[in-house]
Write a protein that holds these residues in place. Structure first.
Motif, PDB file in Angstrom:
ATOM      1  N   GLY A  19       0.829  -1.213   0.000  1.00 61.03           N
ATOM      2  CA  GLY A  19       0.000   0.000   0.000  1.00 61.03           C
ATOM      3  C   GLY A  19       0.859   1.257   0.000  1.00 61.03           C
ATOM      4  N   LEU A  20       2.023   1.179  -0.632  1.00 57.73           N
ATOM      5  CA  LEU A  20       2.956   2.308  -0.669  1.00 57.73           C
ATOM      6  C   LEU A  20       3.193   2.748  -2.110  1.00 57.73           C
ATOM      7  N   GLU A  21       3.599   4.007  -2.252  1.00 61.38           N
ATOM      8  CA  GLU A  21       3.941   4.500  -3.594  1.00 61.38           C
ATOM      9  C   GLU A  21       5.411   4.257  -3.911  1.00 61.38           C
ATOM     10  N   HIS A  22       6.220   4.110  -2.885  1.00 66.83           N
ATOM     11  CA  HIS A  22       7.625   3.777  -3.110  1.00 66.83           C
ATOM     12  C   HIS A  22       8.137   3.033  -1.882  1.00 66.83           C
ATOM     13  N   VAL A  23       9.199   2.262  -2.079  1.00 67.33           N
ATOM     14  CA  VAL A  23       9.935   1.749  -0.922  1.00 67.33           C
ATOM     15  C   VAL A  23      11.199   2.592  -0.783  1.00 67.33           C
ATOM     16  N   ASP A  24      11.839   2.462   0.363  1.00 69.42           N
ATOM     17  CA  ASP A  24      13.085   3.201   0.578  1.00 69.42           C
ATOM     18  C   ASP A  24      14.264   2.453  -0.026  1.00 69.42           C
ATOM     19  N   LEU A  25      14.157   1.132  -0.046  1.00 70.49           N
ATOM     20  CA  LEU A  25      15.283   0.322  -0.522  1.00 70.49           C
ATOM     21  C   LEU A  25      14.742  -0.943  -1.177  1.00 70.49           C
ATOM     22  N   TYR A  26      15.238  -1.209  -2.384  1.00 69.61           N
ATOM     23  CA  TYR A  26      14.868  -2.431  -3.103  1.00 69.61           C
ATOM     24  C   TYR A  26      16.144  -3.214  -3.362  1.00 69.61           C
ATOM     25  N   LEU A  27      16.132  -4.477  -2.969  1.00 67.04           N
ATOM     26  CA  LEU A  27      17.337  -5.316  -3.061  1.00 67.04           C
ATOM     27  C   LEU A  27      17.112  -6.480  -4.014  1.00 67.04           C
ATOM     28  N   ILE A  28      18.143  -6.849  -4.755  1.00 60.62           N
ATOM     29  CA  ILE A  28      18.153  -8.152  -5.426  1.00 60.62           C
ATOM     30  C   ILE A  28      18.412  -9.181  -4.323  1.00 60.62           C
ATOM     31  N   HIS A  29      17.465 -10.092  -4.098  1.00 64.12           N
ATOM     32  CA  HIS A  29      17.498 -10.939  -2.893  1.00 64.12           C
ATOM     33  C   HIS A  29      18.684 -11.910  -2.910  1.00 64.12           C
ATOM     34  N   TRP A  30      18.923 -12.551  -4.048  1.00 66.96           N
ATOM     35  CA  TRP A  30      20.059 -13.466  -4.223  1.00 66.96           C
ATOM     36  C   TRP A  30      20.597 -13.262  -5.632  1.00 66.96           C
ATOM     37  N   PRO A  31      21.897 -13.435  -5.833  1.00 67.20           N
ATOM     38  CA  PRO A  31      22.371 -13.296  -7.211  1.00 67.20           C
ATOM     39  C   PRO A  31      21.857 -14.436  -8.101  1.00 67.20           C
TER      40      PRO A  31
END
Ligand SMILES: NC(=O)c1ccc[n+]([C@@H]2O[C@H](COP(=O)([O-])OP(=O)(O)OC[C@H]3O[C@@H](n4cnc5c(N)ncnc54)[C@H](OP(=O)(O)O)[C@@H]3O)[C@@H](O)[C@H]2O)c1
Length: 278
Positions: free
Chosen positions: A98-110
């Motif tokens: 329910g957000l318009e953006h996250v603060d941080l987006y990560l590639i979970h595993w290579p």
């Protein structure tokens, strides 16, 4: 009584609260309850992931908390099979949160077996430019994976989220991060629920007694003084407060050294090369 959580500066001129709430193994209803309790007592940083199946519960807790969006720091992650379609994946995560953006987006595993993480990084650059996430980073990356994205991109991950606790301190990888301006987040900071640090490292009990703190508090404080970012997971309300109450004491230099000496190279979770689940 809790004290304000320090922040760590990141390489893209943002900052992150150094302590947050981990949410692995808390599915929606439990995550809603725990995140609500955490926000009520002062947590402002929550670490989630699409694969944890709890973004909906966390989003509900955030909405009902009434805390201004700018006061929160929310991380979620791109799952392995979604690497070819990162925009769809983050859009779905944002819908659930329910957000318009996250603060941080990560590639979970290579998940290098798939051959898609380098292109996924290029996609994350665009998601950042488009404001769907403020910062971008990686998780479970080894130096060779950092090299592979550096070869195609000038955007350096703000951080790498990796298994890290007193039995597995990742000293070589942290030195590599320092050279590249990448912060380190410790997942499994208390042993990932897979190992009991108090049994494995009996000397922690003496340290805890000396500081009149619990073993978990001493271990979390060690992470903080090492400059690491931590987000212990607990399903217990009393432990939420315990894990937050680590900003009112300081471990001495000698005792920090003693804890550094407990490094046994003992990984308790999956290794980066194994993290290739669908
Ligand atoms: N990027 C990745 O691949 C990855 C992998 C794993 C985890 N993570 C993230 O990192 C977060 C933290 O790691 P984690 O959940 O694996 O492990 P953790 O936080 O090291 O440990 C959680 C375990 O510690 C217990 N615990 C928590 N506070 C305690 C306290 N004060 N005293 C005694 N026991 C305590 C919890 O039990 P109770 O719940 O019963 O209190 C649970 O069994 C995750 O929740 C997730 O957000 C990321």
């Amino acid at each position: 009584m809790t004290f304000p959580v320090n922040s760590i500066s990141l390489n893209d001129d943002t900052s992150i609260p150094q302590l947050g709430l981990g949410t692995y193994r808390l599915e929606d209803d439990d995550a809603y309850r725990v995140a609500s309790d955490a926000l009520a007592i002062g947590y402002r940083h929550i670490d989630t992931a699409r694969i944890y199946k709890n973004e909906t519960g966390i989003g509900r807790a955030i909405r009902e908390s009434g805390i201004p969006r700018d006061d929160l720091y929310i991380t979620t992650k791109l799952w392995n099979g979604d690497q070819p379609k990162a925009r769809d994946a983050i859009s779905s995560s944002l819908d659930r949160l329910g957000l318009e953006h996250v603060d941080l987006y990560l590639i979970h595993w290579p998940a290098p077996q798939r051959g898609t993480y380098v292109d996924a990084w290029k996609q994350l650059e665009v998601l950042k430019q488009d404001g769907l996430t403020t910062s971008i980073g990686v998780s479970n990356f080894e130096p060779e994976h950092l090299d592979a994205i550096a070869a195609v991109s000038d955007v350096v991950p703000v951080l790498n989220q990796v298994e890290l606790h007193p039995l597995f301190q990742q000293k070589a990888l942290r030195a590599e991060h320092a050279k590249r301006g990448i912060a380190t987040e410790s997942w499994g900071p208390l042993g990932h629920g897979s190992v009991d640090l108090s049994t494995e490292i009996p000397a922690l009990a003496n340290l805890a007694a000396r500081y009149e703190k619990t073993i978990a508090q001493v271990v979390l404080r060690w992470h903080i003084q090492e400059g690491l970012i931590v987000f212990p997971k607990t399903s217990h309300k009393d432990r939420l407060a315990e894990n937050l109450s680590i900003f009112d004491f300081e471990i001495s230099a000698d005792d920090m050294d003693e804890i550094r000496g407990f490094d046994a190279g003992h990984r308790v979770g999956a290794a980066p090369a194994d993290g290739n689940w669908d």
